[in-house]
Write an enzyme that holds these catalytic residues in place. Structure first.
Site, short mmCIF file in Angstrom:
data_model
loop_
_atom_site.label_atom_id
_atom_site.label_comp_id
_atom_site.label_asym_id
_atom_site.label_seq_id
_atom_site.Cartn_x
_atom_site.Cartn_y
_atom_site.Cartn_z
N PRO A 107 -68.73 -41.49 -30.24
CA PRO A 107 -67.86 -42.75 -30.41
C PRO A 107 -66.50 -43.20 -29.51
CG PRO A 107 -68.33 -42.41 -32.28
CD PRO A 107 -68.55 -41.10 -31.39
N THR A 108 -66.41 -44.23 -28.72
CA THR A 108 -65.34 -43.97 -28.08
C THR A 108 -64.37 -44.63 -29.15
OG1 THR A 108 -66.78 -44.57 -25.62
CG2 THR A 108 -64.42 -44.95 -25.71
N GLY A 109 -62.95 -44.49 -28.55
CA GLY A 109 -62.63 -45.03 -29.59
C GLY A 109 -62.31 -44.91 -30.90
N CYS A 110 -62.74 -43.85 -30.27
CA CYS A 110 -62.00 -42.12 -32.27
C CYS A 110 -61.04 -41.51 -30.94
CB CYS A 110 -63.10 -41.11 -31.78
SG CYS A 110 -64.43 -41.33 -32.61
N VAL A 111 -60.32 -42.29 -31.54
CA VAL A 111 -58.36 -41.41 -30.96
C VAL A 111 -57.78 -40.32 -32.60
CG1 VAL A 111 -57.88 -43.63 -30.53
CG2 VAL A 111 -57.34 -43.20 -32.81
#
Lengths: 111, 121, 130, 101
Positions: A107-111
Site C-alpha cells: 500500500p502507498t502511504g505505508c510510512v
C-alpha cells in the site's frame, strides 16, 4: 524475491510476498496465499479482495489502511467501513494482507 | 505527534515530461497519513496534472494521474486550482478529472501566506 | 532556530544541491539547528558512494558526508525515490537480492515520513530544486 | 510574518519569477538565487517588470551567484545583495518560505 506455486505454475513475488506483476493474479492466487497464512477465505474476505482489485483498476493505487477503511465505508456500507470489521478478516493488517491477496503492490502511504 | 501544521504542496509542473508531478503526489499521500492540514495547489503548468482522460498506455508509464481522484479517500479535501492558469491554457473545471476549488491568483496568494510549510517540486 | 532542508536535485547537473549545501553549512555556522536534510526526486543521487568527480572540482557527495560528521547532521534519502534510481543501502540490496549497495557514508535511507516529521518539528522548511 | 519566496530561474527562460511576482503581496521578500539572479539585471527585457515590483516588494539576490555569472556591474539599483549567511537570516526572519521551482 520469491515465488508461489499456483496450479503447477510458479508466480513471482517480491521479498514480502506481494506479486511482482499485478496481471498474474487470479482467485487461485489469493486462495493459495491465504492457505499459506492458515486463513480460509470467506465471502466477506472475497468482497474486500475484489473491492481492492476494482479500486486498483480505477485509481492505480494500493490504499493504505485508513484510506481502505474509508473507501469501503463509502462504497460497501458503514458496517464494513471500520477497522474492527477489517482486522477481524485480515488480522495481519487489512491493507497489507488484503492488498497482498488481491495481487496489488504494497500500500502507498505505508510510512 | 500532536502538532498539526498547515502544509501546502505546490504543483507548477506538467505531468509525464518529468517525474515531479508523480513524486509530489506520493508526497501528498504520505503527508495526509500524518494527520496534517494538507492543501494541494495547482498553478501554471501544474494544472495539466488534473486534466481528465489521460491515458499513459501508449507511452508505457504508470498512470499515476488516476490517483488524484482518490484524494478524498485520503481526506485531502483542499485542492486549489488557479483560475488565471486554467484560462491561460484554455481549460475549464469541466476539463479536470477531480472536483477542485478554483481560486484567483490573489486568493491563492493569501492561502499560501497562511501555511506553516510549503513544499514545491 | 530549527530548519529542515529538502533537496530535489542530484549533484552536478543542477546547482540546487550546491546551494542547499552552502545554505545548510551557513545555517549550522550561525548556530541554527538543522533537524534533517532530506533528499527527494533526483536529490537521492547526492547519496551515491560511486561518484568520482575530477580532482580539480568539488566533491559534492563527500562534502555532505563531511558536514554530517562535523555537525551530527541527519542526511536522509527517500527510499521510494532511491530504489527507483539505484541508490541502495546494504539491507535494501539484500532484501532485493542485489549483489551490491552504494549508499555514501553518513547518509541513511528511509521513508518520506521522515520528511513530513522533520517538517512538523522545524520552524522553517527550505526547498532546493529545479 | 511576511513570507519569503526564492526564485532560481532566469525570467527570460521560464515563468517562475513572473508567476512569483503575480502572487507576491505587499511586503513579501523575494530572493533571487542560481539562474534567478539574471532577473536582477538592469536593461533586460524583464527589467521594467522588476522595477515595478520593487515598489511594493523587498527583492534580494544572492551575491555568490551574481559573481559566478559575471553580472556584478549590471544589477538594478534597489536590489539588496546577500551571501549564504544573509540567505539564512532571511529564512529566519520570514515565514513561510516557498521555492518557485
Amino acid at each position: 524475491m520469491g515465488t508461489i506455486s499456483v496450479a503447477g505454475e510458479k508466480i513471482e513475488t517480491d521479498e514480502n510476498g506481494y506479486l511482482n506483476n499485478v496481471a498474474d493474479w487470479n482467485d487461485e492466487v489469493a486462495s493459495t496465499m491465504a492457505k499459506k497464512d492458515h486463513c480460509e477465505l470467506t465471502p466477506a474476505h472475497w468482497e474486500v479482495i475484489h473491492f481492492l482489485r476494482e479500486y486498483y483498476e480505477e485509481y492505480e493505487i494500493a490504499p493504505a489502511v485508513r484510506v481502505l477503511t474509508k473507501a469501503i465505508g463509502k462504497r460497501l456500507g458503514r458496517d464494513k467501513g471500520n477497522s474492527k470489521y477489517l482486522y477481524e478478516l485480515f488480522p495481519y493488517g487489512p491493507a497489507k494482507q488484503a492488498c497482498r491477496y488481491a495481487g496489488l503492490p504494497k500500500p502507498t502511504g505505508c510510512v | 505527534m500532536a502538532t498539526k501544521k498547515k502544509i501546502m504542496i505546490v504543483n507548477r509542473k506538467a505531468p509525464h515530461g518529468t517525474i515531479y508531478a508523480f513524486e509530489s503526489l506520493e508526497m501528498a499521500l504520505i503527508t495526509a497519513a500524518f494527520d496534517q492540514d494538507v492543501t494541494l495547489a495547482f498553478l501554471d503548468d501544474g494544472v495539466y496534472q488534473l486534466v481528465k482522460n489521460q491515458d499513459t498506455r501508449p507511452i508505457e508509464t504508470k498512470n499515476f494521474t488516476r490517483a488524484y481522484r482518490a484524494l478524498p479517500d485520503y481526506e485531502i479535501e483542499k485542492i486549489y486550482v488557479e483560475r488565471e492558469s486554467l484560462n491561460a491554457r484554455g481549460l475549464t473545471p469541466a476539463d479536470l478529472a477531480v472536483a477542485v476549488e478554483v481560486l484567483d491568483a490573489d486568493t491563492l496568494a493569501q492561502r499560501i501566506m497562511q501555511q506553516d510549510v510549503v513544499f514545491s517540486a | 532556530m530549527k530548519f529542515t532542508v529538502l533537496v530535489n536535485e542530484g549533484p552536478y547537473t543542477h546547482q540546487a544541491s550546491d546551494t542547499a549545501f552552502h545554505f545548510t553549512k551557513a545555517a549550522l555556522e550561525k548556530g541554527h539547528h538543522v533537524l534533517r536534510v532530506f533528499f527527494y526526486h533526483d536529490g537521492v543521487l547526492n547519496a551515491t558512494a560511486l561518484s568520482v568527480p575530477p580532482r580539480d572540482d568539488r566533491d559534492v557527495v563527500k562534502r555532505w558526508s563531511t558536514l554530517a560528521q562535523q555537525y551530527q547532521l541527519d542526511l536522509v534519502a527517500c527510499i521510494a525515490a532511491a530504489e527507483r534510481r539505484g541508490i541502495l543501502d546494504s539491507e535494501d540490496a539484500k532484501r532485493h537480492g542485489l549483489e551490491m549497495d552504494n549508499l555514501a557514508p553518513r547518509f541513511r535511507i528511509s521513508g518520506l515520513g521522515q520528511l513530513v516529521e522533520a517538517a512538523i518539528q522545524a520552524d522553517r522548511v527550505v526547498v532546493f530544486g529545479d | 510574518m511576511a513570507m519569503l519566496y526564492t526564485v532560481n530561474k532566469s525570467p527570460l527562460e521560464r515563468n517562475a519569477l513572473e508567476s512569483c511576482l503575480r502572487h507576491a503581496t505587499v511586503g513579501t521578500a523575494i530572493l533571487l538565487i542560481e539562474d534567478g539572479v539574471y532577473g536582477a539585471m538592469a536593461q533586460t527585457a524583464f527589467t521594467p517588470a522588476l522595477e515595478q515590483a520593487l515598489q511594493k516588494l523587498h527583492i534580494y539576490a544572492l551575491k555568490p551567484d551574481i559573481e559566478a555569472r559575471g553580472i556584478q556591474d549590471k544589477i538594478l539599483p534597489g536590489i539588496a545583495l546577500v551571501d549564504y549567511g544573509g540567505f539564512v537570516d532571511l529564512v529566519a526572519q520570514h515565514s513561510p518560505v516557498m521555492a518557485w521551482l
